[in-house]
Design a protein around this motif. Structure first.
Motif, PDB file in Angstrom:
ATOM      1  N   ARG A 455       0.808  -1.260  -0.119  1.00  0.00           N
ATOM      2  CA  ARG A 455       0.031  -0.106   0.168  1.00  0.00           C
ATOM      3  C   ARG A 455       0.714   1.155  -0.227  1.00  0.00           C
ATOM      4  O   ARG A 455       0.440   2.398  -0.494  1.00  0.00           O
ATOM      5  N   ASP A 456       2.124   0.933   0.763  1.00  0.00           N
ATOM      6  CA  ASP A 456       2.965   2.318   0.687  1.00  0.00           C
ATOM      7  C   ASP A 456       3.468   2.750  -0.432  1.00  0.00           C
ATOM      8  O   ASP A 456       3.566   3.865  -0.787  1.00  0.00           O
ATOM      9  N   LEU A 457       3.722   1.621  -1.229  1.00  0.00           N
ATOM     10  CA  LEU A 457       4.192   2.142  -2.817  1.00  0.00           C
ATOM     11  C   LEU A 457       2.987   2.534  -3.466  1.00  0.00           C
ATOM     12  O   LEU A 457       3.253   3.692  -4.426  1.00  0.00           O
ATOM     13  N   MET A 458       1.860   2.153  -3.461  1.00  0.00           N
ATOM     14  CA  MET A 458       0.747   2.491  -4.172  1.00  0.00           C
ATOM     15  C   MET A 458       0.590   3.922  -3.825  1.00  0.00           C
ATOM     16  O   MET A 458       0.214   4.781  -4.854  1.00  0.00           O
ATOM     17  N   GLN A 459       0.611   4.195  -2.503  1.00  0.00           N
ATOM     18  CA  GLN A 459       0.247   5.726  -2.053  1.00  0.00           C
ATOM     19  C   GLN A 459       1.298   6.672  -2.740  1.00  0.00           C
ATOM     20  O   GLN A 459       1.211   7.914  -3.435  1.00  0.00           O
ATOM     21  N   CYS A 460       2.634   6.413  -2.765  1.00  0.00           N
ATOM     22  CA  CYS A 460       3.646   6.940  -3.455  1.00  0.00           C
ATOM     23  C   CYS A 460       3.433   7.269  -4.820  1.00  0.00           C
ATOM     24  O   CYS A 460       3.827   8.500  -5.274  1.00  0.00           O
ATOM     25  N   MET A 461       2.940   6.333  -5.549  1.00  0.00           N
ATOM     26  CA  MET A 461       2.723   6.572  -6.980  1.00  0.00           C
ATOM     27  C   MET A 461       1.269   7.176  -7.200  1.00  0.00           C
ATOM     28  O   MET A 461       1.068   7.486  -8.597  1.00  0.00           O
ATOM     29  N   GLU A 462       0.612   7.644  -6.343  1.00  0.00           N
ATOM     30  CA  GLU A 462      -0.883   8.195  -6.527  1.00  0.00           C
ATOM     31  C   GLU A 462      -0.875   9.457  -7.561  1.00  0.00           C
ATOM     32  O   GLU A 462      -1.642   9.401  -8.620  1.00  0.00           O
ATOM     33  N   LYS A 463       0.081  10.000  -7.553  1.00  0.00           N
ATOM     34  CA  LYS A 463       0.177  11.324  -8.518  1.00  0.00           C
ATOM     35  C   LYS A 463       1.418  11.097  -9.553  1.00  0.00           C
ATOM     36  O   LYS A 463       1.538  12.068 -10.451  1.00  0.00           O
ATOM     37  N   VAL A 464       1.813   9.801  -9.576  1.00  0.00           N
ATOM     38  CA  VAL A 464       2.937   9.670 -10.656  1.00  0.00           C
ATOM     39  C   VAL A 464       2.108   9.289 -12.016  1.00  0.00           C
ATOM     40  O   VAL A 464       1.111   8.404 -12.122  1.00  0.00           O
ATOM     41  N   ASP A 465       2.592   9.794 -13.171  1.00  0.00           N
ATOM     42  CA  ASP A 465       2.027   9.579 -14.456  1.00  0.00           C
ATOM     43  C   ASP A 465       2.642   8.356 -15.193  1.00  0.00           C
ATOM     44  O   ASP A 465       3.618   8.317 -15.984  1.00  0.00           O
ATOM     45  N   LEU A 466       2.216   7.082 -14.453  1.00  0.00           N
ATOM     46  CA  LEU A 466       2.698   5.943 -15.177  1.00  0.00           C
ATOM     47  C   LEU A 466       1.524   4.976 -15.374  1.00  0.00           C
ATOM     48  O   LEU A 466       0.348   5.085 -14.679  1.00  0.00           O
ATOM     49  N   PRO A 467       1.443   4.025 -16.271  1.00  0.00           N
ATOM     50  CA  PRO A 467       0.170   3.213 -16.615  1.00  0.00           C
ATOM     51  C   PRO A 467       0.031   2.189 -15.654  1.00  0.00           C
ATOM     52  O   PRO A 467       0.239   0.926 -15.833  1.00  0.00           O
ATOM     53  N   PHE A 468      -0.580   2.459 -14.474  1.00  0.00           N
ATOM     54  CA  PHE A 468      -1.002   1.520 -13.625  1.00  0.00           C
ATOM     55  C   PHE A 468      -1.950   0.869 -13.804  1.00  0.00           C
ATOM     56  O   PHE A 468      -3.062   1.263 -14.279  1.00  0.00           O
ATOM     57  N   LYS A 469      -2.015  -0.547 -13.558  1.00  0.00           N
ATOM     58  CA  LYS A 469      -3.095  -1.489 -13.608  1.00  0.00           C
ATOM     59  C   LYS A 469      -3.086  -2.425 -12.412  1.00  0.00           C
ATOM     60  O   LYS A 469      -1.954  -2.653 -12.089  1.00  0.00           O
ATOM     61  N   THR A 470      -4.031  -3.217 -12.396  1.00  0.00           N
ATOM     62  CA  THR A 470      -3.840  -4.539 -11.607  1.00  0.00           C
ATOM     63  C   THR A 470      -3.176  -5.560 -12.268  1.00  0.00           C
ATOM     64  O   THR A 470      -3.120  -5.690 -13.504  1.00  0.00           O
ATOM     65  N   ILE A 471      -2.615  -6.445 -11.420  1.00  0.00           N
ATOM     66  CA  ILE A 471      -1.932  -7.704 -12.078  1.00  0.00           C
ATOM     67  C   ILE A 471      -3.043  -8.529 -12.914  1.00  0.00           C
ATOM     68  O   ILE A 471      -2.748  -9.022 -13.744  1.00  0.00           O
ATOM     69  N   GLU A 472      -4.208  -8.588 -12.263  1.00  0.00           N
ATOM     70  CA  GLU A 472      -5.461  -9.148 -13.129  1.00  0.00           C
ATOM     71  C   GLU A 472      -5.567  -8.431 -14.373  1.00  0.00           C
ATOM     72  O   GLU A 472      -5.872  -9.220 -15.400  1.00  0.00           O
ATOM     73  N   GLU A 473      -5.606  -7.338 -14.362  1.00  0.00           N
ATOM     74  CA  GLU A 473      -5.994  -6.626 -15.490  1.00  0.00           C
ATOM     75  C   GLU A 473      -4.882  -6.858 -16.598  1.00  0.00           C
ATOM     76  O   GLU A 473      -4.942  -6.999 -17.833  1.00  0.00           O
ATOM     77  N   LEU A 474      -3.584  -6.920 -16.142  1.00  0.00           N
ATOM     78  CA  LEU A 474      -2.514  -7.231 -17.011  1.00  0.00           C
ATOM     79  C   LEU A 474      -2.734  -8.515 -17.659  1.00  0.00           C
ATOM     80  O   LEU A 474      -2.560  -8.771 -18.954  1.00  0.00           O
ATOM     81  N   ARG A 475      -3.065  -9.563 -16.712  1.00  0.00           N
ATOM     82  CA  ARG A 475      -3.320 -10.985 -17.116  1.00  0.00           C
ATOM     83  C   ARG A 475      -4.281 -10.853 -18.057  1.00  0.00           C
ATOM     84  O   ARG A 475      -4.363 -11.774 -19.058  1.00  0.00           O
ATOM     85  N   ASP A 476      -5.428 -10.314 -17.955  1.00  0.00           N
ATOM     86  CA  ASP A 476      -6.849 -10.239 -18.711  1.00  0.00           C
ATOM     87  C   ASP A 476      -6.322  -9.847 -20.169  1.00  0.00           C
ATOM     88  O   ASP A 476      -6.924 -10.361 -21.158  1.00  0.00           O
ATOM     89  N   ILE A 477      -5.529  -8.806 -20.188  1.00  0.00           N
ATOM     90  CA  ILE A 477      -4.921  -8.299 -21.553  1.00  0.00           C
ATOM     91  C   ILE A 477      -4.395  -9.087 -22.378  1.00  0.00           C
ATOM     92  O   ILE A 477      -4.477  -9.568 -23.582  1.00  0.00           O
ATOM     93  N   ALA A 478      -3.401  -9.868 -21.528  1.00  0.00           N
ATOM     94  CA  ALA A 478      -2.468 -11.006 -22.136  1.00  0.00           C
ATOM     95  C   ALA A 478      -3.299 -12.046 -22.775  1.00  0.00           C
ATOM     96  O   ALA A 478      -3.326 -12.376 -23.932  1.00  0.00           O
ATOM     97  N   TYR A 479      -4.381 -12.365 -21.915  1.00  0.00           N
ATOM     98  CA  TYR A 479      -5.245 -13.568 -22.311  1.00  0.00           C
ATOM     99  C   TYR A 479      -6.226 -13.224 -23.493  1.00  0.00           C
ATOM    100  O   TYR A 479      -6.391 -13.732 -24.227  1.00  0.00           O
ATOM    101  N   SER A 480      -6.501 -11.800 -23.641  1.00  0.00           N
ATOM    102  CA  SER A 480      -7.226 -11.300 -24.590  1.00  0.00           C
ATOM    103  C   SER A 480      -6.592 -11.433 -25.819  1.00  0.00           C
ATOM    104  O   SER A 480      -7.333 -11.386 -26.908  1.00  0.00           O
ATOM    105  N   ILE A 481      -5.394 -11.309 -25.788  1.00  0.00           N
ATOM    106  CA  ILE A 481      -4.533 -11.072 -27.126  1.00  0.00           C
ATOM    107  C   ILE A 481      -4.286 -12.717 -27.513  1.00  0.00           C
ATOM    108  O   ILE A 481      -4.429 -12.927 -28.692  1.00  0.00           O
TER     109      ILE A 481
END
Lengths: 518, 518
Positions: A455-481
């Motif tokens: 959670r601490d790292l998630m908080q640090c990244m709240e305002k950082v402009d990077l394409p954050f996703k959940t790991i399940e979202e990443l898996r779903d993209i992989a499976y969708s492809i």
């Protein structure tokens, strides 16, 4: 019995090996045990040397016999001649039932398959196996078990006495007639001998094999004469062209460069990125690229690295040369620049034990801020697989992966979402080598997932402009492809175990079923 | 039972200690044994430090209790604060029956007599004891036994498990918060930590005590963090003025200069004096003078030294600076020039084990050509005494005397024929520490005696213009001047043993009888 990463470990394997299932990274923290001790034959007489004419003769002197454990180190990497040289002789002598305890085995050792097939070698313990040996094991040809250990775990196994090494062979780029070995100099310069330090300390008989005999004393010795029984001089211990060719050239692959940039942006937005931070990176293209881009930002912001650790490559050594890092701590050199850098007074050799052993009083990995790693597969619990290919074949090595991941405050795994048509991020990995509790961030070309434990790292990244996703979202993209990957078809027979760094069972390796078309 | 140097060793002492009598230098050559292993408490958790607030607190953490063995090193020599600092606290806590296992004890530790008298300390194991501790032991105040060991013998005793160290205290001129110790830097710079390496390797609990905490990693570590449980920061670990004040200034004493010249003439007429020779010398005035005069001849004849070993002093370091020696191997620094020289890239630290341990696979002493030593007494069998004064009191240390004497191809002992009115060359020594079989030549101000065992050396010297005599002739001159010395009157009680480097009994130390006028 199910272990802490949800893998079912067969009871008969636990019974056979006397091992427990993996209970979590810190299960053994504070554990007390008595270190093993080798058998020593005293050399009190003065003068003399330890030179022996040939591998054959030294095997006789060491009273080689069926069932012994022979150990090797892998600093010569794909250029190693030592393992084959020794095992060819062992094979010729008709010795059977040998356990190989190597810090790693690779493509250089394909010819050992013959020894596996005819029972010369019946057990293999290694960081990993690649090439034909991996295939032979996965196809069930090894009569005993293959045990895959991390670099730290190997030291633990030897110093606890779980493995007793009868004969250690240490390939020494330079050596004197009394056995002082150095990783430096000669024609097969590999820089350091870090993985073999524990072999010198704990093997009953230690044989130095060199192709460059130098005057006594060959100091500072990386392996001391006080540990070495015999010295054998041979024509060549390795192929210099293949010794330091392991590292990738700086990548031009845009996908890797993008992931490297994500990584750097992530690193600099954590609280650990500050003057005096510590850092390790692997040898993948993206890892190396991220070191280069991080160096640029360090310079811009005037942030110095206190120490860099590795498995070293040119970009890490450049940090030292450019005065951006105070010191480097070195267990292995992947390219010629790293080998050359060992001469730098702030480039220090460390043993595998100092580097990563979980069973000493504190290893370097415990002090790491960042480690940047790769993986073959990552599951939605952030468990990583670095040992078994998605086709079920043993094809990789644990190396320092589980050690550094456990130790570092921020463990970042960079992987492409897909490897060819195979999803890397997936519901289940083919095997677990590094537990999800060690892995804080997974960076892919399709987005970045932070482990919900952090959670601490998630908080640090709240305002950082990077394409954050959940790991399940990443898996779903992989499976969708690429679709959901089929499970590899395994036989019941367990051919190997993947050991956690503390000696518990992280996973098992099963014999691969021959592929059958539906 | 009589041993190989003709000393009667009481059966009850052999029974009590389980030891054999000394059988000769190479009795244990080729002996096989299993090395001991310490108990280790794993530190797996990442980050953190090992800092503890005080000696008191660290003793509690280490669960100090009656009967434990505590070990210390003596690189701070007469300036050492560590032993007293720890023992004062142990004393205050009311702990009893402690065995002190020190690499040496000296004048800095006079205040331990109180601990000896009240049973806080009941056994002492050391290279030697000087000052009030020696007197206390010789007067029978220690309840148990004092065991005098050579530097190599101490390593042997610890690594065979004959002595098990519960708590080791390592005074570290610099240390980081994770326990990486260096002998270099800080305000109590002693150069090297060689004697404490074995303590780090074999003690159950290892405490680093420093007065100069530095950033992690304090590399290259002389004692690794992987061996250290706790770090205590104190105001001062030693008195810098007394740490490196051990060596004599170059002597102007004509008698010593003459003996030094004899020594040099002897050395250069042996077959071992040739390019690539190796050399060690002690810190006596004559030894140091002989190094200086030897350097002059080396320059004249273009003969280079391959390596110098020691216990180092300025004249040895000058050989390195002047390019007359390739490398120095260092276990201890006696003066500030030697401490400073440690920074030289060809000035290498070696552990006491690498230096002199008879129970490893070959120590540096085995490779020595020459060693130049002193002695308190020498008998007509060339046996030397370096531990007991001619008044019967423990007053010296074995140091590396028996180790180097056994190892070197040519062992030269320089002694004055008379020390005051006391014959140094005599029919019988008060105690044997170094057997005559190790001693090749005795050089005195009245002549030089070659050990009859060394016919080869006698032949070399046939045409050399030096005042050769038999050892009996030298003794007779001494007796003709000062009379035959009375034997010291001892009680029956054995208060200590002088251990040979292989752990057998070279001699015993008996309680001194109070002197009574006739």
């Amino acid at each position: 019995m199910k272990n802490a990463v949800g893998r079912e470990i067969p009871d008969d394997i636990l019974k056979l090996t006397g091992k427990e299932v993996f209970h979590g990274n810190c299960y053994y923290d504070g554990y007390e045990y008595k270190k093993a001790g080798p058998r020593i034959k005293c050399v009190i007489r003065s003068g003399g040397d330890k030179l022996v004419d040939s591998i054959h003769e030294v095997l006789l002197k060491c009273e080689i016999k069926d069932g012994m454990t022979l150990s090797f180190h892998h600093h010569f990497r794909d250029g190693d001649f030592i393992v084959n040289m020794v095992m060819k002789e062992v094979h010729k002598m008709g010795i059977k039932n040998i356990t190989i305890c190597a810090s790693s085995l690779g493509k250089a050792h394909d010819c050992l398959v013959e020894c596996i097939e005819d029972g010369t070698i019946t057990n293999i313990q290694s960081s990993g196996v690649r090439g034909k040996i991996g295939r032979a094991i996965s196809e069930g040809k090894l009569k005993g078990l293959a045990i895959m250990r991390s670099h730290g775990g190997r030291v633990r196994a030897i110093e606890t006495g779980e493995v007793h090494v009868d004969l250690a062979f240490i390939g020494a780029p330079t050596c004197d007639d009394y056995g002082n070995c150095r990783g430096i100099g000669g024609k097969s310069n590999c820089g350091v001998l870090s993985y073999s330090v524990v072999d010198g300390d704990y093997a009953d008989k230690v044989v130095a094999v060199t192709d460059c005999l130098v005057p006594f004393p060959n100091f500072p010795a990386h392996i001391s004469m006080t540990k070495v029984d015999y010295v054998v001089v041979v024509d060549a211990i390795g192929d210099p062209k293949k010794i330091a060719a392991g590292a990738a050239k700086p990548t031009k692959d845009m996908r890797k460069l993008m992931m490297a940039e994500y990584c750097t942006q992530f690193v600099i937005n954590t609280p650990y990125f500050k003057d005096g931070f510590s850092y390790q990176t692997g040898v993948g293209g993206a890892s190396i690229a991220s070191t280069i881009s991080l160096a640029r930002i360090m310079k811009e912001r005037g942030v110095r690295m206190r120490f860099g650790v590795g498995g070293l490559t040119k970009p890490m050594c450049d940090l030292l040369i450019d005065g951006q890092a105070d010191v480097l701590l070195d267990t292995q050199d992947f390219d010629l620049d790293a080998v050359e850098s060992v001469k730098d007074l702030k480039h220090y050799r460390i043993s595998a034990g100092e580097y990563a052993d979980p069973f000493n009083k504190g290893a370097v990995v415990n002090k790491l801020d960042f480690v940047i790693l790769a993986a073959l597969e990552v599951d939605v619990e952030f468990n990583c697989n670095v040992v078994i290919g998605s086709d079920g074949m043993l094809a990789g090595a644990q190396g320092g992966h589980p050690d550094t991941a456990a130790g570092a405050k921020c463990t970042i795994v960079i992987v492409p979402l897909l490897q060819g048509r195979i999803p890397v991020i997936r519901t289940e990995v083919t095997a677990v080598t590094t537990p999800g509790e060690s892995v804080d961030v997974v960076i892919t070309d399709y987005g970045i997932a932070i482990n919900p434990r952090r959670r601490d790292l998630m908080q640090c990244m709240e305002k950082v402009d990077l394409p954050f996703k959940t790991i399940e979202e990443l898996r779903d993209i992989a499976y969708s492809i690429a679709g959901e990957p089929d499970r590899v078809a395994f036989e019941d027979r367990v051919v190997g175990i993947i050991e956690a760094r503390d000696g518990t069972v992280m996973d098992v390796v099963r014999q691969v079923k021959p592929f059958v078309f539906d």
